[in-house]
Motif scaffolding. Structure first.
Motif, PDB file in Angstrom:
ATOM      1  N   ASN A 154       1.241  -5.829  -3.283  1.00 16.95           N
ATOM      2  CA  ASN A 154       0.167  -6.337  -4.090  1.00 16.95           C
ATOM      3  C   ASN A 154      -0.830  -7.466  -2.711  1.00 16.95           C
ATOM      4  O   ASN A 154      -2.046  -7.247  -3.606  1.00 16.95           O
ATOM      5  N   ALA A 155      -0.474  -7.476  -1.603  1.00 15.60           N
ATOM      6  CA  ALA A 155      -1.104  -8.089  -0.911  1.00 15.60           C
ATOM      7  C   ALA A 155      -2.199  -6.554  -0.295  1.00 15.60           C
ATOM      8  O   ALA A 155      -3.352  -6.627  -0.140  1.00 15.60           O
ATOM      9  N   LEU A 156      -1.864  -5.415  -0.617  1.00 18.46           N
ATOM     10  CA  LEU A 156      -2.703  -3.796  -0.443  1.00 18.46           C
ATOM     11  C   LEU A 156      -3.682  -4.228  -1.526  1.00 18.46           C
ATOM     12  O   LEU A 156      -4.820  -3.691  -0.973  1.00 18.46           O
ATOM     13  N   GLU A 157      -3.968  -4.687  -2.314  1.00 19.20           N
ATOM     14  CA  GLU A 157      -4.260  -4.339  -3.783  1.00 19.20           C
ATOM     15  C   GLU A 157      -5.634  -5.195  -3.413  1.00 19.20           C
ATOM     16  O   GLU A 157      -6.922  -4.935  -4.168  1.00 19.20           O
ATOM     17  N   ASP A 158      -4.680  -6.497  -2.532  1.00 20.17           N
ATOM     18  CA  ASP A 158      -6.191  -7.467  -1.752  1.00 20.17           C
ATOM     19  C   ASP A 158      -7.151  -7.097  -0.967  1.00 20.17           C
ATOM     20  O   ASP A 158      -8.364  -7.307  -0.922  1.00 20.17           O
ATOM     21  N   THR A 159      -6.503  -6.540  -0.471  1.00 19.37           N
ATOM     22  CA  THR A 159      -6.928  -6.177   1.148  1.00 19.37           C
ATOM     23  C   THR A 159      -6.628  -4.504   1.480  1.00 19.37           C
ATOM     24  O   THR A 159      -5.490  -3.787   1.876  1.00 19.37           O
ATOM     25  N   PRO A 160      -7.385  -3.635   0.703  1.00 19.15           N
ATOM     26  CA  PRO A 160      -7.039  -2.266   0.430  1.00 19.15           C
ATOM     27  C   PRO A 160      -7.007  -1.626   2.128  1.00 19.15           C
ATOM     28  O   PRO A 160      -8.736  -2.466   2.593  1.00 19.15           O
ATOM     29  N   LEU A 161      -6.794  -0.390   2.629  1.00 17.45           N
ATOM     30  CA  LEU A 161      -6.932  -0.178   3.807  1.00 17.45           C
ATOM     31  C   LEU A 161      -6.870   1.656   4.063  1.00 17.45           C
ATOM     32  O   LEU A 161      -6.257   1.823   3.286  1.00 17.45           O
ATOM     33  N   ALA A 162      -8.068   1.915   4.419  1.00 19.04           N
ATOM     34  CA  ALA A 162      -8.216   2.767   4.374  1.00 19.04           C
ATOM     35  C   ALA A 162      -7.517   3.731   5.652  1.00 19.04           C
ATOM     36  O   ALA A 162      -7.574   2.671   6.409  1.00 19.04           O
ATOM     37  N   GLY A 163      -8.330   4.760   6.406  1.00 14.40           N
ATOM     38  CA  GLY A 163      -8.234   5.656   6.878  1.00 14.40           C
ATOM     39  C   GLY A 163      -7.053   6.900   7.163  1.00 14.40           C
ATOM     40  O   GLY A 163      -5.664   6.709   5.649  1.00 14.40           O
ATOM     41  N   THR A 164      -7.009   7.554   8.178  1.00 13.44           N
ATOM     42  CA  THR A 164      -5.753   8.567   7.859  1.00 13.44           C
ATOM     43  C   THR A 164      -5.066   8.428   8.807  1.00 13.44           C
ATOM     44  O   THR A 164      -4.169   9.379   8.641  1.00 13.44           O
ATOM     45  N   THR A 165      -4.955   7.495  10.308  1.00  8.16           N
ATOM     46  CA  THR A 165      -3.752   7.816  10.871  1.00  8.16           C
ATOM     47  C   THR A 165      -3.511   5.809  10.579  1.00  8.16           C
ATOM     48  O   THR A 165      -4.281   5.072  10.453  1.00  8.16           O
ATOM     49  N   GLY A 166      -2.083   5.763  10.750  1.00  9.23           N
ATOM     50  CA  GLY A 166      -1.580   4.805  10.226  1.00  9.23           C
ATOM     51  C   GLY A 166      -0.012   4.242  10.547  1.00  9.23           C
ATOM     52  O   GLY A 166       0.158   5.581  11.063  1.00  9.23           O
ATOM     53  N   ILE A 167       0.603   2.823  10.534  1.00  8.38           N
ATOM     54  CA  ILE A 167       1.665   2.827  11.095  1.00  8.38           C
ATOM     55  C   ILE A 167       2.552   1.649  10.006  1.00  8.38           C
ATOM     56  O   ILE A 167       1.471   0.961   9.581  1.00  8.38           O
ATOM     57  N   GLY A 168       3.244   2.237   9.503  1.00 10.86           N
ATOM     58  CA  GLY A 168       4.063   0.853   9.314  1.00 10.86           C
ATOM     59  C   GLY A 168       5.444   0.340   9.452  1.00 10.86           C
ATOM     60  O   GLY A 168       6.087   1.230  10.020  1.00 10.86           O
ATOM     61  N   HIS A 169       6.286  -0.670   8.462  1.00 10.63           N
ATOM     62  CA  HIS A 169       7.167  -1.583   9.205  1.00 10.63           C
ATOM     63  C   HIS A 169       7.838  -2.831   8.227  1.00 10.63           C
ATOM     64  O   HIS A 169       7.285  -2.611   7.016  1.00 10.63           O
ATOM     65  N   THR A 170       8.916  -2.196   7.490  1.00  9.94           N
ATOM     66  CA  THR A 170      10.125  -2.872   7.595  1.00  9.94           C
ATOM     67  C   THR A 170      10.797  -3.526   8.444  1.00  9.94           C
ATOM     68  O   THR A 170      11.593  -2.893   9.240  1.00  9.94           O
ATOM     69  N   ARG A 171      10.691  -5.019   8.226  1.00 19.84           N
ATOM     70  CA  ARG A 171      10.970  -5.930   9.269  1.00 19.84           C
ATOM     71  C   ARG A 171      12.720  -6.984   8.789  1.00 19.84           C
ATOM     72  O   ARG A 171      12.670  -7.029   8.065  1.00 19.84           O
ATOM     73  N   TRP A 172      13.859  -6.219  10.309  1.00 19.07           N
ATOM     74  CA  TRP A 172      15.212  -7.145   9.916  1.00 19.07           C
ATOM     75  C   TRP A 172      14.928  -7.987  10.606  1.00 19.07           C
ATOM     76  O   TRP A 172      14.901  -8.108  12.357  1.00 19.07           O
TER      77      TRP A 172
END
Length: 607
Positions: A56-74
């Motif tokens: 839902n947050a990405l729908e409000d703030t879409p991210l462009a670019g072909t390089t990136g990192i993602g994370h699920t935090r515990w």
């Protein structure tokens, strides 16, 4: 534990990373986020809670670019809030981090003295500030990354991206797993092969101290001294289908139904179908003269080890010490000369078990590991790996991996007993046949869901539950109690049935169900006596037994689930399945998150 997914390539990065994070949900998490390099600028989006919140947050703030990192935090350092979620973006850099930075307080103090302001409660933010500090000093991203990781103490897997560098992704690992996936015109970074499965079937697992520099079409791997090294590229057969739900409501439900396949495939690997004899690899020690073994593991795997202890001591006449890995690694007990250390782990990345492996190896023990992920860190550091073939296990609560572990331990016991001259050919064939019959018996148990659901309705109303077992069934009772606690949040404890009147019997009243693991072939008369004592005090008795046991329990038990007749040798494997199903059915009635229970992580890669 936390999950990492990264990409450097030619396609929009955000959808690729988001789906990678979906596949990492099984590890357990409480917040998530993605950062990309958009036309040379860093952009970041984070959210607390489930991945749907990030969507839902990405729908409000879409991210462009072909390089990136993602994370699920515990969450470890700091509450599970959006502010503490990864990635952490500081100045010219953004990072994601799994693990614990043990010297973060010292790093933070030094960085604050240089005028830097910290905005989160996490240890990971120190990594981002340190990396940016080196960049501000004029270092290249590669040099800054190396300088940063050389200052870190503790366990980490890190992904890094940099402002102004659209075609660069850097990763590093020490004590936490990290893998590289090879694509066409793109490269990937992930916590494990599950994250990378739909993206690439060519995987390189970084070794401890390794770090890597990735571009669209190039991979450079360096060691802790900054020297370029070669690491093997392995082909994985893992497919997207293996990590889907296949129409089941939950991964746990699917994995419960995969018990027969997991047991069957594991046994096919280690039992010769023609001779029907166990055929394990040669051991790195003389089994016949072995004086003692040490078994260690965590969680459900520890209970599997307890069953293994019963088997090895009774049939192979081998004395066995067993302890949970989180205790054994700090207990420093004396070890026999050239002894055996038997370690059990589904992931092969469990921090405490890996720590014990290194301690015992340093003490001169031969390391044999029972693993579901053979190319894991434990697999690479063991003298011998006995692989189970359970397939991916996504649900946090372990199910089919447990019966696969037991299958390997049972075969190992047969092998050891034969090599120690304690098993006739006829007895070996009998025991082997007992195991080979298990997949069909497991299928029969899967037909008992309705009966187990009836039992679950009683459990779901309780606040406390007692599980009882005798002998080799005691660890099965412990596994049942653990599963109930994990996914239904009902307090449950398991006791050796003979210990009932040494304290726990004072808890028994009509509100406390008593679940008994009671095959007629294992100390049944003793268990029956203990259940009569519980019944006399108003206890609600629920029993898993066979037809012979059911006949004798009909006037004592309120609910009986009758399992197929199996030998005492095979009983622990079969009786595990219904106690896991019981926990699942109770969790459904309680409405809890079955696959991702609160506060739990699938792979515990930090202490």
């Amino acid at each position: 534990m936390c999950g990492i997914c990264g990409v450097v390539g030619h396609r929009p990065a955000t959808p690729i990373i988001f789906e990678g994070l979906r596949r990492l949900e099984y590890r357990g998490y409480d917040s998530s986020g993605i950062a990309t390099v958009e036309h040379g600028r860093l952009a970041c989006c984070r959210a607390a809670g489930k991945l749907d919140n990030l969507k839902n947050a990405l729908e409000d703030t879409p991210l462009a670019g072909t390089t990136g990192i993602g994370h699920t935090r515990w969450a470890t350092h700091g509450a599970p809030t959006t502010n503490n979620a990864h990635p952490h973006k500081v100045g010219q850099v953004a990072i994601v981090h799994n693990g614990i930075i043990e010297n973060f307080a010292d790093l933070k103090k030094a960085l604050e003295s240089k005028g830097r302001t910290f905005k989160t409660e996490t240890d990971s933010e120190a990594v981002a500030h340190l990396l940016d500090e080196h960049m501000q000093q004029g270092m290249s991203p590669k040099d800054a990354a190396f300088a940063t990781i050389r200052q870190l103490q503790g366990a980490y897997a890190i992904g890094m991206i940099f402002e102004g560098h659209d075609n660069l992704l850097i990763g590093a690992r020490h004590g936490a797993p990290l893998a590289i996936g090879y694509g066409e015109g793109e490269m990937f970074l992930g916590s494990d092969s599950l994250a990378l499965a739909p993206l690439s079937n060519r995987i390189t697992y970084l070794e401890d101290g390794d770090w890597c520099v990735l571009t669209q079409d190039h991979v450079e791997i360096l060691n802790g001294q900054g020297k370029v090294v070669e690491r093997p590229v392995q082909t994985t057969s893992l497919t997207t289908g293996q990590i889907g739900k296949d129409g089941y409501r939950h991964f746990m439900e699917k994995e419960l139904h995969e018990h027969p396949v997991a047991i069957g495939q594991t046994l096919q690997r280690i039992i010769d179908p023609v001779t029907r004899r166990v055929a394990l690899p040669d051991m790195p020690f003389d089994v016949a003269t072995l004086s003692r073994a040490t078994i260690t593991a965590c969680g459900s795997a520890f209970y599997a080890g307890m069953v293994g202890r019963y088997w090895l001591e009774e049939l192979a006449r081998l004395p066995v010490d067993i302890d949970v890995a989180s205790e054994l690694r700090y207990r420093n007990p004396p070890q026999p000369d050239k002894g055996l250390a038997l370690l059990i782990s589904q992931s092969g990345e469990t921090a405490d078990t890996l720590g014990v492996l290194r301690e015992l190896k340093g003490a001169g023990q031969s390391i044999v590991s029972i693993l579901n992920v053979e190319h894991s860190t434990m697999g690479r550091e063991s003298d011998l790996v006995l692989g189970m073939v359970a397939g991916p296990e996504i649900s946090v609560a372990s199910t089919k991996a447990f019966t696969a572990q037991l299958s390997v331990l049972a075969a190992l016991t047969i092998d050891f007993s034969r090599q120690r001259g304690l098993l006739s050919e006829q007895k070996e064939r009998e025991l082997t046949d007992n195991l080979l019959d298990l997949p069909s018996h497991a299928m029969e148990v899967l037909g008992l869901f309705d009966q187990i659901r009836t039992m679950a309705r009683v459990i779901a109303q309780a606040r406390d539950v007692l599980y009882l077992g005798r002998g080799i069934c005691m660890p099965v009772a412990q596994e049942g109690a653990l599963k109930l606690k994990e996914i239904s949040y009902i307090h449950a404890e398991a006791y050796a049935a003979g210990e009932l009147k040494h304290g726990p019997i004072s808890l028994i009243d009509p509100s406390v169900p008593v679940v008994a693991i009671a095959p007629s072939t294992i100390l049944f008369d003793k268990t029956l006596s203990n259940l009569q004592e519980a019944r006399a005090r108003g206890g609600c008795i629920l029993v898993f037994t066979d037809a012979k046991g059911a006949e004798r329990l009909k006037d004592i038990a309120e609910h009986i689930v009758i399992l197929p007749d199996v030998s005492a040798f095979a009983a622990p494997i079969l009786y595990t399945i219904p106690v896991q199903i019981l926990a699942y059915e109770v969790a459904l009635l309680k409405g809890t998150d079955v696959d991702q229970p609160r506060n739990l992580a699938k792979s515990v890669t930090v202490e």
